[in-house]
Design a protein around this motif. Structure first.
Motif, PDB file in Angstrom:
ATOM      1  N   ILE A  81       0.827  -1.339  -0.211  1.00 27.49           N
ATOM      2  CA  ILE A  81      -0.034   0.046  -0.164  1.00 27.49           C
ATOM      3  C   ILE A  81       1.017   1.266  -0.171  1.00 27.49           C
ATOM      4  CG2 ILE A  81      -1.796   1.460   1.093  1.00 27.49           C
ATOM      5  CD1 ILE A  81      -2.680  -1.733   0.081  1.00 27.49           C
ATOM      6  N   GLY A  82       1.034   2.080  -1.085  1.00 29.36           N
ATOM      7  CA  GLY A  82       1.833   3.080  -1.196  1.00 29.36           C
ATOM      8  C   GLY A  82       1.457   4.254  -0.232  1.00 29.36           C
ATOM      9  N   PRO A  83       2.424   5.128   0.195  1.00 34.53           N
ATOM     10  CA  PRO A  83       2.213   5.964   1.107  1.00 34.53           C
ATOM     11  C   PRO A  83       1.207   7.304   0.596  1.00 34.53           C
ATOM     12  CG  PRO A  83       4.487   6.412   0.073  1.00 34.53           C
ATOM     13  CD  PRO A  83       3.736   4.880  -0.352  1.00 34.53           C
ATOM     14  N   ALA A  84       0.501   7.746   1.650  1.00 35.29           N
ATOM     15  CA  ALA A  84      -0.301   9.023   1.066  1.00 35.29           C
ATOM     16  C   ALA A  84       0.430   9.897   0.500  1.00 35.29           C
ATOM     17  CB  ALA A  84      -1.159   9.342   2.516  1.00 35.29           C
ATOM     18  N   GLN A  99      -4.768   5.255  -2.548  1.00 30.72           N
ATOM     19  CA  GLN A  99      -3.395   4.963  -2.234  1.00 30.72           C
ATOM     20  C   GLN A  99      -3.157   3.878  -3.247  1.00 30.72           C
ATOM     21  OE1 GLN A  99      -4.076   5.180   2.130  1.00 30.72           O
ATOM     22  NE2 GLN A  99      -1.680   5.085   2.104  1.00 30.72           N
ATOM     23  N   ILE A 100      -1.690   3.907  -3.675  1.00 32.81           N
ATOM     24  CA  ILE A 100      -1.387   2.711  -4.596  1.00 32.81           C
ATOM     25  C   ILE A 100      -1.547   1.588  -4.147  1.00 32.81           C
ATOM     26  CG2 ILE A 100       0.817   1.841  -5.759  1.00 32.81           C
ATOM     27  CD1 ILE A 100      -0.315   3.914  -7.054  1.00 32.81           C
ATOM     28  N   ARG A 101      -1.963   0.530  -4.631  1.00 34.46           N
ATOM     29  CA  ARG A 101      -2.351  -0.954  -4.373  1.00 34.46           C
ATOM     30  C   ARG A 101      -1.858  -1.814  -5.250  1.00 34.46           C
ATOM     31  NH1 ARG A 101      -6.924   1.793  -4.413  1.00 34.46           N
ATOM     32  NH2 ARG A 101      -7.827   0.519  -6.095  1.00 34.46           N
ATOM     33  N   LEU A 102      -0.577  -2.379  -4.957  1.00 33.08           N
ATOM     34  CA  LEU A 102       0.375  -3.026  -5.864  1.00 33.08           C
ATOM     35  C   LEU A 102       0.408  -4.410  -5.174  1.00 33.08           C
ATOM     36  CD1 LEU A 102       2.439  -3.673  -7.912  1.00 33.08           C
ATOM     37  CD2 LEU A 102       4.114  -2.819  -6.474  1.00 33.08           C
ATOM     38  N   PHE A 103       0.266  -5.475  -5.997  1.00 31.24           N
ATOM     39  CA  PHE A 103       0.517  -7.127  -5.407  1.00 31.24           C
ATOM     40  C   PHE A 103       1.376  -7.427  -6.780  1.00 31.24           C
ATOM     41  CE2 PHE A 103      -0.049 -11.710  -5.683  1.00 31.24           C
ATOM     42  CZ  PHE A 103       0.044 -11.802  -4.333  1.00 31.24           C
ATOM     43  N   GLN A 104       2.548  -8.070  -5.988  1.00 32.73           N
ATOM     44  CA  GLN A 104       3.699  -8.588  -6.601  1.00 32.73           C
ATOM     45  C   GLN A 104       3.835 -10.088  -6.019  1.00 32.73           C
ATOM     46  OE1 GLN A 104       7.174  -5.762  -7.916  1.00 32.73           O
ATOM     47  NE2 GLN A 104       7.575  -6.771  -5.749  1.00 32.73           N
ATOM     48  N   ALA A 105       3.723 -11.129  -7.091  1.00 32.10           N
ATOM     49  CA  ALA A 105       4.024 -12.569  -6.744  1.00 32.10           C
ATOM     50  C   ALA A 105       5.359 -12.912  -6.345  1.00 32.10           C
ATOM     51  CB  ALA A 105       3.898 -13.321  -8.042  1.00 32.10           C
TER      52      ALA A 105
END
Length: 550
Positions: A293-296, A520-526
Motif C-alpha cells: 500500500i503506497g504512502p499517502a 493510495q497505490i495498491r500493488l500486488f507482486q507475486a
C-alpha cells in the motif's frame, strides 16, 4: 469498476512544478539518465531491484480491456499502463517522479519560450528504422492536426511551433511562458511514434487491426480486446542499463474482486496495481506474494463528487454544497469503503501534489476541516432549508460505487437535505461525463481523476478551467480562470505559489466538485517477482523493464 473509468480519456497531466530563469535549463530536466532514477535498493518508490530474468509474467490490467493503444488517444488506466512499456518520450519520469533525459540526451532552455532537445544517437524503432527529429515533430503535430482525438494536447496549449532544427535536434517555441510545459513532455504528450508506421496504418494505428511501432523496451505482440494483450522484449532497446529482464508479458482484465484475488493467490496472475479494495484482505496474508500500500504522500488520484448544479437543484447553492462537504464521512469512506487504502481529501488538489510548498500546504490546512454535522446544518438553514431532492447517481454494476452514494445520501439526510440514489447501467453512467443530455435530472455523480506529476496547478487547471479535462459540467468562474492563466505563465516560484494557494481557497467557496478521498497505490507482486514501482508513475513511463526475478 470505479466510476469515471468507464468513459474516454480522463487523464489529468500534472506537468511541471519548477520554473526557471531565461537561459537556464529547467532543473527537472538537467539530470542525465545515469544520475537520476529510482533507488535500486527498493524504497517508497519501488520494490527491491531484480537480480534475475523471467520467461513470462501475467499482469492484471484493471477493470476492462484496453480500447486503443495509440498513445495520443489514450487517457485511462488500462491503456496507459500497457502502452507506457511500448512507447516513450524525449524525457522520462522515474518512480520517484523526477524527470530525466530519455530519447533526448540533452535538454536546454535558451529563454522562457524556447526548449531544445538533442536526440541520442543510435536509437531505433521496433521495425529497425532509426529515430529521427522528423518522427518527434510528426508525433507532436499529429496530436494537434485533428487526425486523431488527443487526450493530452492541453500540454501544447501555448505551443507556437515545433521544428527539426537539425537532424538530431527538436526545438519547441511557445507563445507564452508555461510552467507546466516541460514536465508535460514526460507524460503521454511527449511520446514519440514512428511516422512511417503511423501514416501507413492511419486510423488502425494502435488498434487490434494495426500495429504500434515505437522505441520502448517492449513491442506489441498481440492485441485481442476480448481476452489479452501480449508484449515481448525488444532485443535492441537502446538503454542497456534497463535491458528487459522479462521476455514476455501478458495483460488480462478480470473484473470480479474474488476472481482477481483467486488468480493472484494461485499464481495465474503475477501482479498488478489498483487492486480492488474487496480483495485486499485476502492478498495481505498470503505467501503467494506481497501486497504493497503506497504512502499517502504518493497518492495522486482525486475521488470526488461531480456537481451538476442544475438551477432547480439544492446543490445549485454553494452554501448547500459546502454543507454537504462538511457532512460527508471522509474517514469512513477511506477506512471502511476503501479498506484503509485511502486518505481523506479536502480540496480539489491534495497534499501529495504540493511537494514542500509551504504556502499551498498552509492553504490546504485551513480547508482540512473535520466532519461537522452541526455546522453543516447551520449552512443548510442559512440557505433557506431547500426542500428539493438531490439525485445522486452510481453505476448499477458497481457495489462499492453504490456504497459511496449511500454514504453521501445518509450524510445529506443528517443535515436536513433530501437525497435519492439513482443507479444507471455503465454505458449510461459513462455518458454523464460527456453528454449534457444524459445528466437530465442528475445532480451529482462520482469520478476519479488523476495526475502524473507532482504539481497542484495541473489538477486545479483541469477541474476549474473552462474546457479542462475534468471540468465535466462547464464550470466557469472568470476570476479563477484569470488567476489560473496568470499562474501558468508565472516564472517566479514564489509568486506562482501565492496564486495557487489563492485559487485553492477560492475554489472551496464554489466547490465545482466535492473532494472526498485520495486512493493510495495498491500493488500486488507475486513471490519471485520484484522491481515494480510503488507510485503512480506506471501510467506515464516504462516500468516492465524495471522488473525481473528476485
Amino acid at each position: 469498476m470505479l466510476f469515471s473509468r468507464a468513459l474516454p480519456p480522463l487523464m489529468v497531466l500534472a506537468l511541471g512544478a519548477t520554473a526557471c530563469s531565461a537561459g537556464d535549463p529547467d532543473p527537472a530536466l538537467a539530470t542525465d539518465v545515469a544520475d537520476g532514477g529510482a533507488d535500486d535498493s527498493g524504497d517508497d518508490f519501488r520494490t527491491t531491484a531484480p537480480t534475475g530474468e523471467l520467461d513470462a509474467v501475467t499482469w492484471y490490467t484493471f477493470y476492462r480491456p484496453p480500447l486503443v493503444l495509440d498513445p495520443v488517444a489514450i487517457g485511462d488506466y488500462p491503456e496507459l499502463m500497457i502502452t507506457a512499456n511500448v512507447c516513450e518520450g524525449l524525457v522520462r519520469m522515474e518512480p520517484d517522479f523526477s524527470i530525466v533525459p530519455n530519447l533526448a540526451a540533452e535538454v536546454s532552455q535558451p529563454d522562457d519560450l524556447t526548449y531544445v532537445y538533442k536526440l541520442r544517437p543510435g536509437i531505433t524503432f521496433h521495425d529497425g528504422s532509426p529515430l529521427t527529429a522528423e518522427d518527434v515533430v510528426y508525433s507532436v503535430e499529429r496530436q494537434l492536426d485533428g487526425t486523431v482525438f488527443s487526450a493530452v494536447d492541453n500540454v501544447f496549449r501555448y505551443l507556437d511551433a515545433v521544428s527539426a532544427t537539425a537532424d538530431d535536434e527538436i526545438t519547441f517555441t511557445l507563445t507564452s511562458p508555461d510552467a507546466l510545459f516541460a514536465k508535460g513532455l514526460a507524460t503521454a504528450a511527449g511520446v514519440v511514434v514512428n511516422k512511417a508506421a503511423a501514416t501507413a496504418d492511419g486510423d488502425a494505428f494502435g488498434t487490434p487491426a494495426g500495429g504500434l511501432v515505437c522505441t520502448g523496451p517492449y513491442m506489441l505482440d498481440s492485441y485481442d480486446p476480448t481476452s489479452e494483450v501480449t508484449l515481448t522484449a525488444y532485443e535492441d532497446y537502446w538503454d542497456t542499463t534497463r535491458t528487459p529482464r522479462i521476455a514476455r508479458a501478458t495483460f488480462v482484465w478480470p473484473q470480479d474482486p474474488a476472481v482477481i484475488a483467486d488468480g493472484m493467490l494461485t499464481g495465474q496472475i503475477d501482479g498488478g496495481w489498483d487492486i480492488p479494495p474487496a480483495a485486499l484482505d485476502r492478498l495481505a496474508s498470503t505467501d503467494a506474494g506481497e501486497l504493497f500500500i503506497g504512502p499517502a504522500s504518493q497518492s495522486l488520484q482525486n475521488f470526488s463528487l461531480v456537481v451538476n448544479r442544475r438551477p432547480d437543484s439544492p446543490l445549485a447553492d454553494p452554501q448547500v454544497r459546502k454543507a454537504l462537504s462538511l457532512a460527508v464521512d471522509r474517514d469512513g469512506m477511506a477506512s471502511v469503503l476503501y479498506g484503509g487504502s485511502a486518505v481523506p481529501l479536502y480540496a480539489v488538489a491534495g497534499p501529495s501534489l504540493f511537494g514542500d510548498d509551504p504556502k499551498v500546504g498552509a492553504a490546504y490546512d485551513t480547508l482540512s476541516r473535520p466532519r461537522d454535522i452541526d455546522a453543516a446544518k447551520a449552512l443548510v438553514e442559512e440557505a433557506g432549508s431547500p426542500d428539493g431532492t438531490i439525485v445522486l447517481s452510481a453505476p448499477s454494476t458497481d457495489p462499492m460505487g453504490i456504497q459511496f452514494a449511500e454514504s453521501v445520501q445518509q450524510a445529506a439526510g443528517e443535515i436536513g437535505l433530501n437525497a435519492e440514489l439513482r443507479t444507471l447501467p455503465p454505458e449510461q453512467y459513462a455518458a454523464l461525463f460527456f453528454d449534457p443530455a444524459a445528466r437530465e435530472g442528475i445532480d451529482a455523480w462520482f469520478s476519479i481523476g488523476f495526475t502524473g506529476v507532482v504539481d497542484p496547478l495541473s489538477m486545479l487547471f483541469e477541474v476549474a478551467y473552462p474546457g479542462g479535462v475534468l471540468n465535466y459540467t462547464g464550470y466557469d468562474n472568470p476570476a479563477i480562470t484569470e488567476k489560473l492563466e496568470r499562474a501558468l505563465g508565472e516564472t517566479d516560484d514564489a509568486a506562482r505559489s501565492e496564486l495557487v494557494a489563492e485559487i485553492l481557497l477560492e475554489l472551496d467557496d464554489d466547490l465545482p466538485t466535492i473532494p472526498l478521498i485520495t486512493p493510495q497505490i495498491r500493488l500486488f507482486q507475486a513471490d519471485g517477482l520484484t522491481g515494480a514501482p510503488k507510485t503512480f508513475t506506471y501510467t506515464q513511463t516504462p516500468w516492465l523493464n524495471l522488473m525481473g526475478a528476485s
